[in-house]
Write an enzyme that holds these catalytic residues in place. Sequence first.
Site, short mmCIF file in Angstrom:
data_model
loop_
_atom_site.label_atom_id
_atom_site.label_comp_id
_atom_site.label_asym_id
_atom_site.label_seq_id
_atom_site.Cartn_x
_atom_site.Cartn_y
_atom_site.Cartn_z
N TYR B 135 64.38 81.95 -47.61
CA TYR B 135 64.21 81.45 -48.97
C TYR B 135 62.79 80.91 -49.09
CZ TYR B 135 65.31 78.71 -53.18
OH TYR B 135 65.34 78.19 -54.44
N ARG B 310 78.04 48.26 -23.42
CA ARG B 310 76.92 47.39 -23.10
C ARG B 310 77.35 45.93 -23.14
NH1 ARG B 310 72.37 47.86 -20.27
NH2 ARG B 310 70.63 46.61 -21.08
N ARG B 333 74.98 44.88 -38.50
CA ARG B 333 74.07 46.02 -38.57
C ARG B 333 74.85 47.33 -38.46
NH1 ARG B 333 70.51 44.70 -33.61
NH2 ARG B 333 69.28 46.52 -34.19
N GLU B 424 65.01 70.35 -50.44
CA GLU B 424 65.95 70.38 -51.58
C GLU B 424 65.70 69.21 -52.53
OE1 GLU B 424 68.08 72.69 -52.68
OE2 GLU B 424 67.01 73.81 -51.15
C1 LIG Z 1 59.22 52.20 -24.01
C2 LIG Z 1 59.74 51.01 -23.23
C3 LIG Z 1 58.92 50.45 -22.27
C4 LIG Z 1 59.39 49.40 -21.49
N1 LIG Z 1 58.57 48.87 -20.51
C5 LIG Z 1 59.08 47.94 -19.66
C6 LIG Z 1 58.31 47.45 -18.57
O1 LIG Z 1 57.16 47.87 -18.35
N2 LIG Z 1 58.87 46.57 -17.72
C7 LIG Z 1 60.14 46.10 -17.93
O2 LIG Z 1 60.59 45.29 -17.12
N3 LIG Z 1 60.90 46.50 -18.97
C8 LIG Z 1 60.40 47.43 -19.84
N4 LIG Z 1 61.16 47.87 -20.91
C9 LIG Z 1 62.52 47.34 -21.10
C10 LIG Z 1 62.62 46.41 -22.31
O3 LIG Z 1 62.01 45.20 -22.01
C11 LIG Z 1 64.11 46.22 -22.68
O4 LIG Z 1 64.58 47.45 -23.14
C12 LIG Z 1 64.25 45.17 -23.75
O5 LIG Z 1 64.09 43.92 -23.17
C13 LIG Z 1 65.60 45.22 -24.50
O6 LIG Z 1 66.64 45.01 -23.62
P1 LIG Z 1 67.86 46.00 -23.54
O7 LIG Z 1 67.33 47.37 -23.47
O8 LIG Z 1 68.70 45.48 -22.46
O9 LIG Z 1 68.62 45.82 -24.91
P2 LIG Z 1 70.10 45.19 -25.10
O10 LIG Z 1 70.01 43.74 -24.86
O11 LIG Z 1 71.06 45.98 -24.33
O12 LIG Z 1 70.30 45.46 -26.65
C14 LIG Z 1 71.35 46.26 -27.17
C15 LIG Z 1 71.81 45.65 -28.47
O13 LIG Z 1 72.46 44.42 -28.20
C16 LIG Z 1 71.96 43.40 -29.01
N5 LIG Z 1 72.03 42.12 -28.32
C17 LIG Z 1 71.76 41.87 -27.03
N6 LIG Z 1 71.94 40.58 -26.76
C18 LIG Z 1 72.33 39.98 -27.90
C19 LIG Z 1 72.66 38.65 -28.28
N7 LIG Z 1 72.64 37.66 -27.41
N8 LIG Z 1 73.01 38.41 -29.55
C20 LIG Z 1 73.03 39.40 -30.44
N9 LIG Z 1 72.73 40.66 -30.15
C21 LIG Z 1 72.37 40.96 -28.89
C22 LIG Z 1 70.54 43.82 -29.34
O14 LIG Z 1 70.11 43.25 -30.56
C23 LIG Z 1 70.68 45.33 -29.43
O15 LIG Z 1 71.07 45.67 -30.74
C24 LIG Z 1 60.69 48.90 -21.71
C25 LIG Z 1 61.49 49.45 -22.70
C26 LIG Z 1 61.03 50.51 -23.46
C27 LIG Z 1 61.93 51.09 -24.52
C1 LIG Z 2 62.03 70.90 -42.36
C2 LIG Z 2 61.73 71.50 -43.70
C3 LIG Z 2 62.33 72.70 -44.06
C4 LIG Z 2 62.03 73.30 -45.27
N1 LIG Z 2 62.58 74.51 -45.58
C5 LIG Z 2 62.19 75.16 -46.71
C6 LIG Z 2 62.67 76.47 -47.01
O1 LIG Z 2 63.46 77.06 -46.26
N2 LIG Z 2 62.19 77.09 -48.11
C7 LIG Z 2 61.32 76.50 -48.96
O2 LIG Z 2 60.92 77.11 -49.93
N3 LIG Z 2 60.86 75.24 -48.72
C8 LIG Z 2 61.28 74.57 -47.61
N4 LIG Z 2 60.79 73.29 -47.35
C9 LIG Z 2 59.84 72.66 -48.29
C10 LIG Z 2 60.48 71.53 -49.09
O3 LIG Z 2 61.34 72.04 -50.03
C11 LIG Z 2 59.37 70.66 -49.71
O4 LIG Z 2 58.68 70.05 -48.68
C12 LIG Z 2 59.96 69.64 -50.65
O5 LIG Z 2 60.33 70.27 -51.83
C13 LIG Z 2 59.01 68.49 -50.97
O6 LIG Z 2 57.89 68.95 -51.60
P1 LIG Z 2 56.42 68.59 -51.09
O7 LIG Z 2 56.39 68.79 -49.64
O8 LIG Z 2 55.50 69.33 -51.96
O9 LIG Z 2 56.27 67.04 -51.37
P2 LIG Z 2 55.26 66.40 -52.44
O10 LIG Z 2 55.74 66.68 -53.80
O11 LIG Z 2 53.88 66.76 -52.11
O12 LIG Z 2 55.51 64.86 -52.12
C14 LIG Z 2 54.48 63.98 -51.67
C15 LIG Z 2 54.71 62.62 -52.28
O13 LIG Z 2 54.46 62.68 -53.68
C16 LIG Z 2 55.53 62.10 -54.38
N5 LIG Z 2 55.67 62.78 -55.68
C17 LIG Z 2 55.57 64.10 -55.95
N6 LIG Z 2 55.77 64.33 -57.25
C18 LIG Z 2 56.01 63.13 -57.83
C19 LIG Z 2 56.30 62.69 -59.17
N7 LIG Z 2 56.36 63.57 -60.17
N8 LIG Z 2 56.51 61.40 -59.38
C20 LIG Z 2 56.45 60.50 -58.38
N9 LIG Z 2 56.16 60.86 -57.11
C21 LIG Z 2 55.95 62.15 -56.85
C22 LIG Z 2 56.74 62.27 -53.49
O14 LIG Z 2 57.71 61.31 -53.78
C23 LIG Z 2 56.13 62.10 -52.11
O15 LIG Z 2 56.09 60.74 -51.81
C24 LIG Z 2 61.12 72.67 -46.16
C25 LIG Z 2 60.54 71.45 -45.80
C26 LIG Z 2 60.85 70.86 -44.59
C27 LIG Z 2 60.19 69.56 -44.24
#
Ligand SMILES: Cc1cc2nc3c(=O)[nH]c(=O)nc-3n(C[C@H](O)[C@H](O)[C@H](O)COP(=O)(O)OP(=O)(O)OC[C@H]3O[C@@H](n4cnc5c(N)ncnc54)[C@H](O)[C@@H]3O)c2cc1C
Ligand SMILES: Cc1cc2nc3c(=O)[nH]c(=O)nc-3n(C[C@H](O)[C@H](O)[C@H](O)COP(=O)(O)OP(=O)(O)OC[C@H]3O[C@@H](n4cnc5c(N)ncnc54)[C@H](O)[C@@H]3O)c2cc1C
Lengths: 664, 664
Positions: B135, B310, B333, B424
């Site tokens: 399309y 968890r 959430r 769309e």
């Molecule tokens: C890209 C990346 C790089 C990292 N690098 C390091 C690093 O270099 N060294 C290192 O040591 N670690 C690293 N980490 C780990 C990171 O510090 C932990 O992922 C982070 O502390 C969150 O802990 P968690 O993953 O256990 O989350 P969780 O605690 O398991 O969270 C899961 C969910 O539970 C909720 N939750 C948890 N406890 C509570 C509570 N008491 N009350 C309410 N809600 C709660 C959270 O809001 C969340 O929605 C890295 C993580 C990432 C993603």
């Molecule tokens: C994964 C993917 C698959 C797709 N597959 C197809 C496909 O199979 N065939 C096909 O034909 N197309 C396809 N598309 C294209 C898709 O339909 C267009 O990307 C879509 O219609 C949005 O148009 P645009 O990219 O021109 O956005 P734009 O119109 O350039 O939007 C840019 C910004 O301008 C804003 N904006 C634009 N007009 C206005 C207005 N009048 N008022 C206020 N704000 C405005 C928008 O809100 C947006 O924030 C695909 C796109 C993606 C990402």
Amino acid sequence: MEALDYHAEERRKAEFDVEEMKIAWAGSRQAYEISDRVSRLVASDPVFRKDNRTMLSRKELFNDTLKKAAHAWKRVIELRLSEEEAGKLRFFVDQPAFSDLHWGMFIPAIKGSGTEEQKAKWLPMAYKMQIIGCYAQTELGHGSNVQGLETTATFDPHTDEFVLHSPTLTSSKWWPGGLGKVATHAVAYARLITNGQDHGVHGFIVQLRSLDDHLPLPGITVGDIGMKFGSGAYNSMDNGLLRFDHVRIPRDQMLMGVSQVTREGKYMQSDVPRQLVYGTMVYVRQKIVADASSALSRAVCIATRYSAVRRQFGSQNGGPETQVIDYKTQQSRLFPLLASAYAFRFVGEWLKWLYTDVTQRLHANDFSTLPEVHACTAGLKSITTSATADAIEECRKLCGGHGYLSSSGLPELFAVYIPACTYEGDNTVLLLQVGRFLMKTVFQLGSGKKPVGTIAYMGRAEHLLQCHCEVQRAEDWLKPHIIVEAFEARSARMAVACSKNINKFPKQEDGFAELSADLAEAAVAHCQLIVVSKFIEKLQQDIPGKGVKRQLEILCSVYALSLLHKHLGDFVASGCITPEQGALANEQLRLLYSQVRPNAIALVDAFNYTDHYLGSILGRYDGNVYPKLYEEAWKDPLNETVVPDGYHEYIRPILKQHIRVARL
Amino acid sequence: MEALDYHAEERRKAEFDVEEMKIAWAGSRQAYEISDRVSRLVASDPVFRKDNRTMLSRKELFNDTLKKAAHAWKRVIELRLSEEEAGKLRFFVDQPAFSDLHWGMFIPAIKGSGTEEQKAKWLPMAYKMQIIGCYAQTELGHGSNVQGLETTATFDPHTDEFVLHSPTLTSSKWWPGGLGKVATHAVAYARLITNGQDHGVHGFIVQLRSLDDHLPLPGITVGDIGMKFGSGAYNSMDNGLLRFDHVRIPRDQMLMGVSQVTREGKYMQSDVPRQLVYGTMVYVRQKIVADASSALSRAVCIATRYSAVRRQFGSQNGGPETQVIDYKTQQSRLFPLLASAYAFRFVGEWLKWLYTDVTQRLHANDFSTLPEVHACTAGLKSITTSATADAIEECRKLCGGHGYLSSSGLPELFAVYIPACTYEGDNTVLLLQVGRFLMKTVFQLGSGKKPVGTIAYMGRAEHLLQCHCEVQRAEDWLKPHIIVEAFEARSARMAVACSKNINKFPKQEDGFAELSADLAEAAVAHCQLIVVSKFIEKLQQDIPGKGVKRQLEILCSVYALSLLHKHLGDFVASGCITPEQGALANEQLRLLYSQVRPNAIALVDAFNYTDHYLGSILGRYDGNVYPKLYEEAWKDPLNETVVPDGYHEYIRPILKQHIRVARL
Ligand SMILES: Cc1cc2nc3c(=O)[nH]c(=O)nc-3n(C[C@H](O)[C@H](O)[C@H](O)COP(=O)(O)OP(=O)(O)OC[C@H]3O[C@@H](n4cnc5c(N)ncnc54)[C@H](O)[C@@H]3O)c2cc1C
Ligand SMILES: Cc1cc2nc3c(=O)[nH]c(=O)nc-3n(C[C@H](O)[C@H](O)[C@H](O)COP(=O)(O)OP(=O)(O)OC[C@H]3O[C@@H](n4cnc5c(N)ncnc54)[C@H](O)[C@@H]3O)c2cc1C
Ligand SMILES: [Ca+2]
């Protein structure tokens, strides 16, 4: 020959001195000059190319990262860069690497928790990168709850050693950056056990790999934890796993700055106060807030420039169509993000000051501001990273379909940024800490204990609970004192309402648990107030350059009023403002958007990003988007052949109705 | 041997009949049985493996997709699957492919806009996949503004042909799925020009590639547009670019269902009403809403199961820690997203009915409901896809650090889902269409023209503008009529306020432009009301199974009240409810969360997803998360060697202080 610049007309429209704004953004002329110089250095060096990153396999990407890290270090040495310049270099190389953790976590951990002897022994090696360290805290089973870590470090008095051990699968270290493939050493966190007694979690310096052949030392199992979000993005980092099988380290490799184990295995507090470790935390969080403003400004720069290039609808009499940046919906989605980038920049700057301040106080044994600093930095980390993550994705959507292309730069930026919402404290967990602090402050209000720093306004709670907003006309919303009072009143009222609801529970702890979602909302209100206030304070300073302060005032109003609009329920339901005043704020906001509009391109130019750093065809400085998108498409490996691999096996049998007999 | 099930205890807690809920979710017993059977078929077939997808290069991934598409088609033929079953098969294969566009856009376009002869000629070939279609509407320079497309189709009366041409770079077709490497044909949209006159955009069936050797036909340049968001994800699709250099097609390949070009080049409307094409649009949007509920439920299933596995904090006396699903923040959430999944499912079901209804009406020449149907489907597409995109990322964050791993399944789900916000119809552009429709409805209120269908409530605007919400106690919020009236009042008041503000502008069009952000908000309010109403209507039906209806009632209340809480400003500022009533809603919401909690796992089990389809270690049915995460990590290519490639070139020279002389 004149350089191509599709944005020239937009740039002419700017009503302020862009060069001076660059300095305001950078924080100082010196900071600007360093950034400018180092970013160009990186951009002009072919080793730091990154435009093909999303097409690399994991192994190729990792190899590319090692190469860049080595080259970066080489340049640091050759050019004798200062620590600040070296940090900027890594920043502009813009590819997460083991070295980030070495400099950003391993060294600060030793600095913050080591004794003087330990620092003297380990830091010089670390500074020269004779050893490469990582920060190994999180385990498969424990992240947020650091006190629940399972790894043990048992003191063996016979040999004067600690025995590090991973007793369960969930005790495997999991996530530390640099651990998977590179780090020779770690600061590893483990439960200290002496004489059968568990003293809780402490840090230990552990060698992981041989300095001769890089093989893991006996008893150590180490590897990479596998692919993460996105292509490119954070997959350049070797986040790792680590298991200890009774690994022995000398006693003096426990970080003993704050507590110690004696030769006899006695556990003691040192005379250095425990609180000193908080300095490191403030430092790390301040850096995260600064990174938020960088990531956000980058996304906003791309979306703003593209919104001025992109035209859609509204052609009159065959003339050009409307630039999408002229649509009010586009403005109402984009300009608050632009304003947030500046807001986060300035609150980040203020956090730098706070870090110095708290460090001085700690050394003078003044711990009075610590709880407030702790809450404030936790909360700012949380709200700035959450807002930035959402904003990057919104910027991508603002670019329509083309924002979904890797070559827009936005997908990688999102994928690489979002873990900031999780690491260094899960954002919800952090907000709950802020919430508790707010409750404590409220509960103590009668006690004569005066709230200080960012929470000082709670001292005026009585007034804030019954004050009335003075706004009568839309432009009244431009007055800083009106904004601040509205935000203070909102935060105070939400906090007090929470505290009253908590008190209705027979057990306070049940109240905290049941109302935690409300507490998190109150925490957000408090933290947004801080950002708004610091922006306003910034504007009370002298800011040179034609029109610069004026633009910042407009952005400050946009930031505050867009928050007010977004959280209107908080303000109106608590009676801080009337519905009519809310409508006036919205009206003022629209007028402000019109004032931002002619300056939008210049306001993102002021970030001074090179095209290399931006890494986005949509965000190109010259606005030459379409030909470059077209050019870029042809580089995809799928375009190497006209007829795709697999045609004969998989497509032709379908078309020729041979699918039933095809060998698939 | 008993199967491992860490969730067994959770499953026992459920207060309703899960098997019956599966049927309620699927829509009917028959739909359930088809889904169940086909999903198992796919899950058990090794060709449909997808756990290694993020590690493949673009070329490997594309090849893998071709293979899966061919195998899927083979299975369809071998098993003589019905159209519905075949659609389900593609759905559960869960890898975007050219075939989605062939079945989902190419065939419907011919069905919707072709003449009977055209359908008779092309559809049989298409149904057998003797030709594969795409399309091709969007161009590099035009997406949202379809009327602005630049490709031309000029009628040549000498040869009775159309000449398709891409006059500018920006007129290159750009984005169509399947176009890049596979499609043999396209329905391509171009400006029809006859006798020098531009008749606007029309669809044309164009052959792109030779059916013999798959080479592009003369005058056609075609290729892939390159990498998109994420690794794996939508990169399995060959979104393509296409340029025409004076390509000739016979006249009868213009889709002439609605308008025609005669042999002489005369442009005429056919006697079939134009509006018929809207049927296709309703069909496509209904499918997008159904897909939203699928993607959302999938993310929610992963986050809910993992939140029960968890544990973090709260261990008492050495007992197990608290399951994070027990934290009220986690619930506040997660549970609204769970409720949204069900809400979108049911509104999607209703849209199916609406499609049938509108099709019947169109064939009976009754176009009266079209504007309303148009607005309603546009709006529902917009709000369900936006909410789903945000929700997937929220689910990822709810999984803490581990949600960032590819093996959690959430990164790919996000990356593959988000373009639904753009294709769309860009979601903002769609909301503005709804906004315009709302204004038209309001402006006509006095005229005696009665609003129908989903906008019928506007007929009671007078009442809605001054009614008072009756809520006095928290549980009053459980009454459906109270909820509906609050949502109707909110939407009516926002729409009327907008219309009044628009009327303040001397030119109405200026008002529309200036207030477009408000219009979009009013549109959201209107569409949320539709979802809430349809959920409530669903509950008025007979729903068998112990406790099933009761659970759905709880979820319906969660959906409505969490929206009310999120948009509190709308409700309170417009005076629909008082701040106290808002607080009572929040209180009720908390109680509802406690009622959802014991049923949470069973409520996601009711989606009946196989582990294959979920594609997530965190979301595994058996909850055996940690050992599997550990196992998975070792599969990363980086772990093929203990010492990484690049050690000698890049790491060792750093450690050995040889970096200055290293050859990098
Ligand atoms: C890209 C990346 C790089 C990292 N690098 C390091 C690093 O270099 N060294 C290192 O040591 N670690 C690293 N980490 C780990 C990171 O510090 C932990 O992922 C982070 O502390 C969150 O802990 P968690 O993953 O256990 O989350 P969780 O605690 O398991 O969270 C899961 C969910 O539970 C909720 N939750 C948890 N406890 C509570 C509570 N008491 N009350 C309410 N809600 C709660 C959270 O809001 C969340 O929605 C890295 C993580 C990432 C993603
Ligand atoms: C994964 C993917 C698959 C797709 N597959 C197809 C496909 O199979 N065939 C096909 O034909 N197309 C396809 N598309 C294209 C898709 O339909 C267009 O990307 C879509 O219609 C949005 O148009 P645009 O990219 O021109 O956005 P734009 O119109 O350039 O939007 C840019 C910004 O301008 C804003 N904006 C634009 N007009 C206005 C207005 N009048 N008022 C206020 N704000 C405005 C928008 O809100 C947006 O924030 C695909 C796109 C993606 C990402
Ligand atoms: Ca890849």
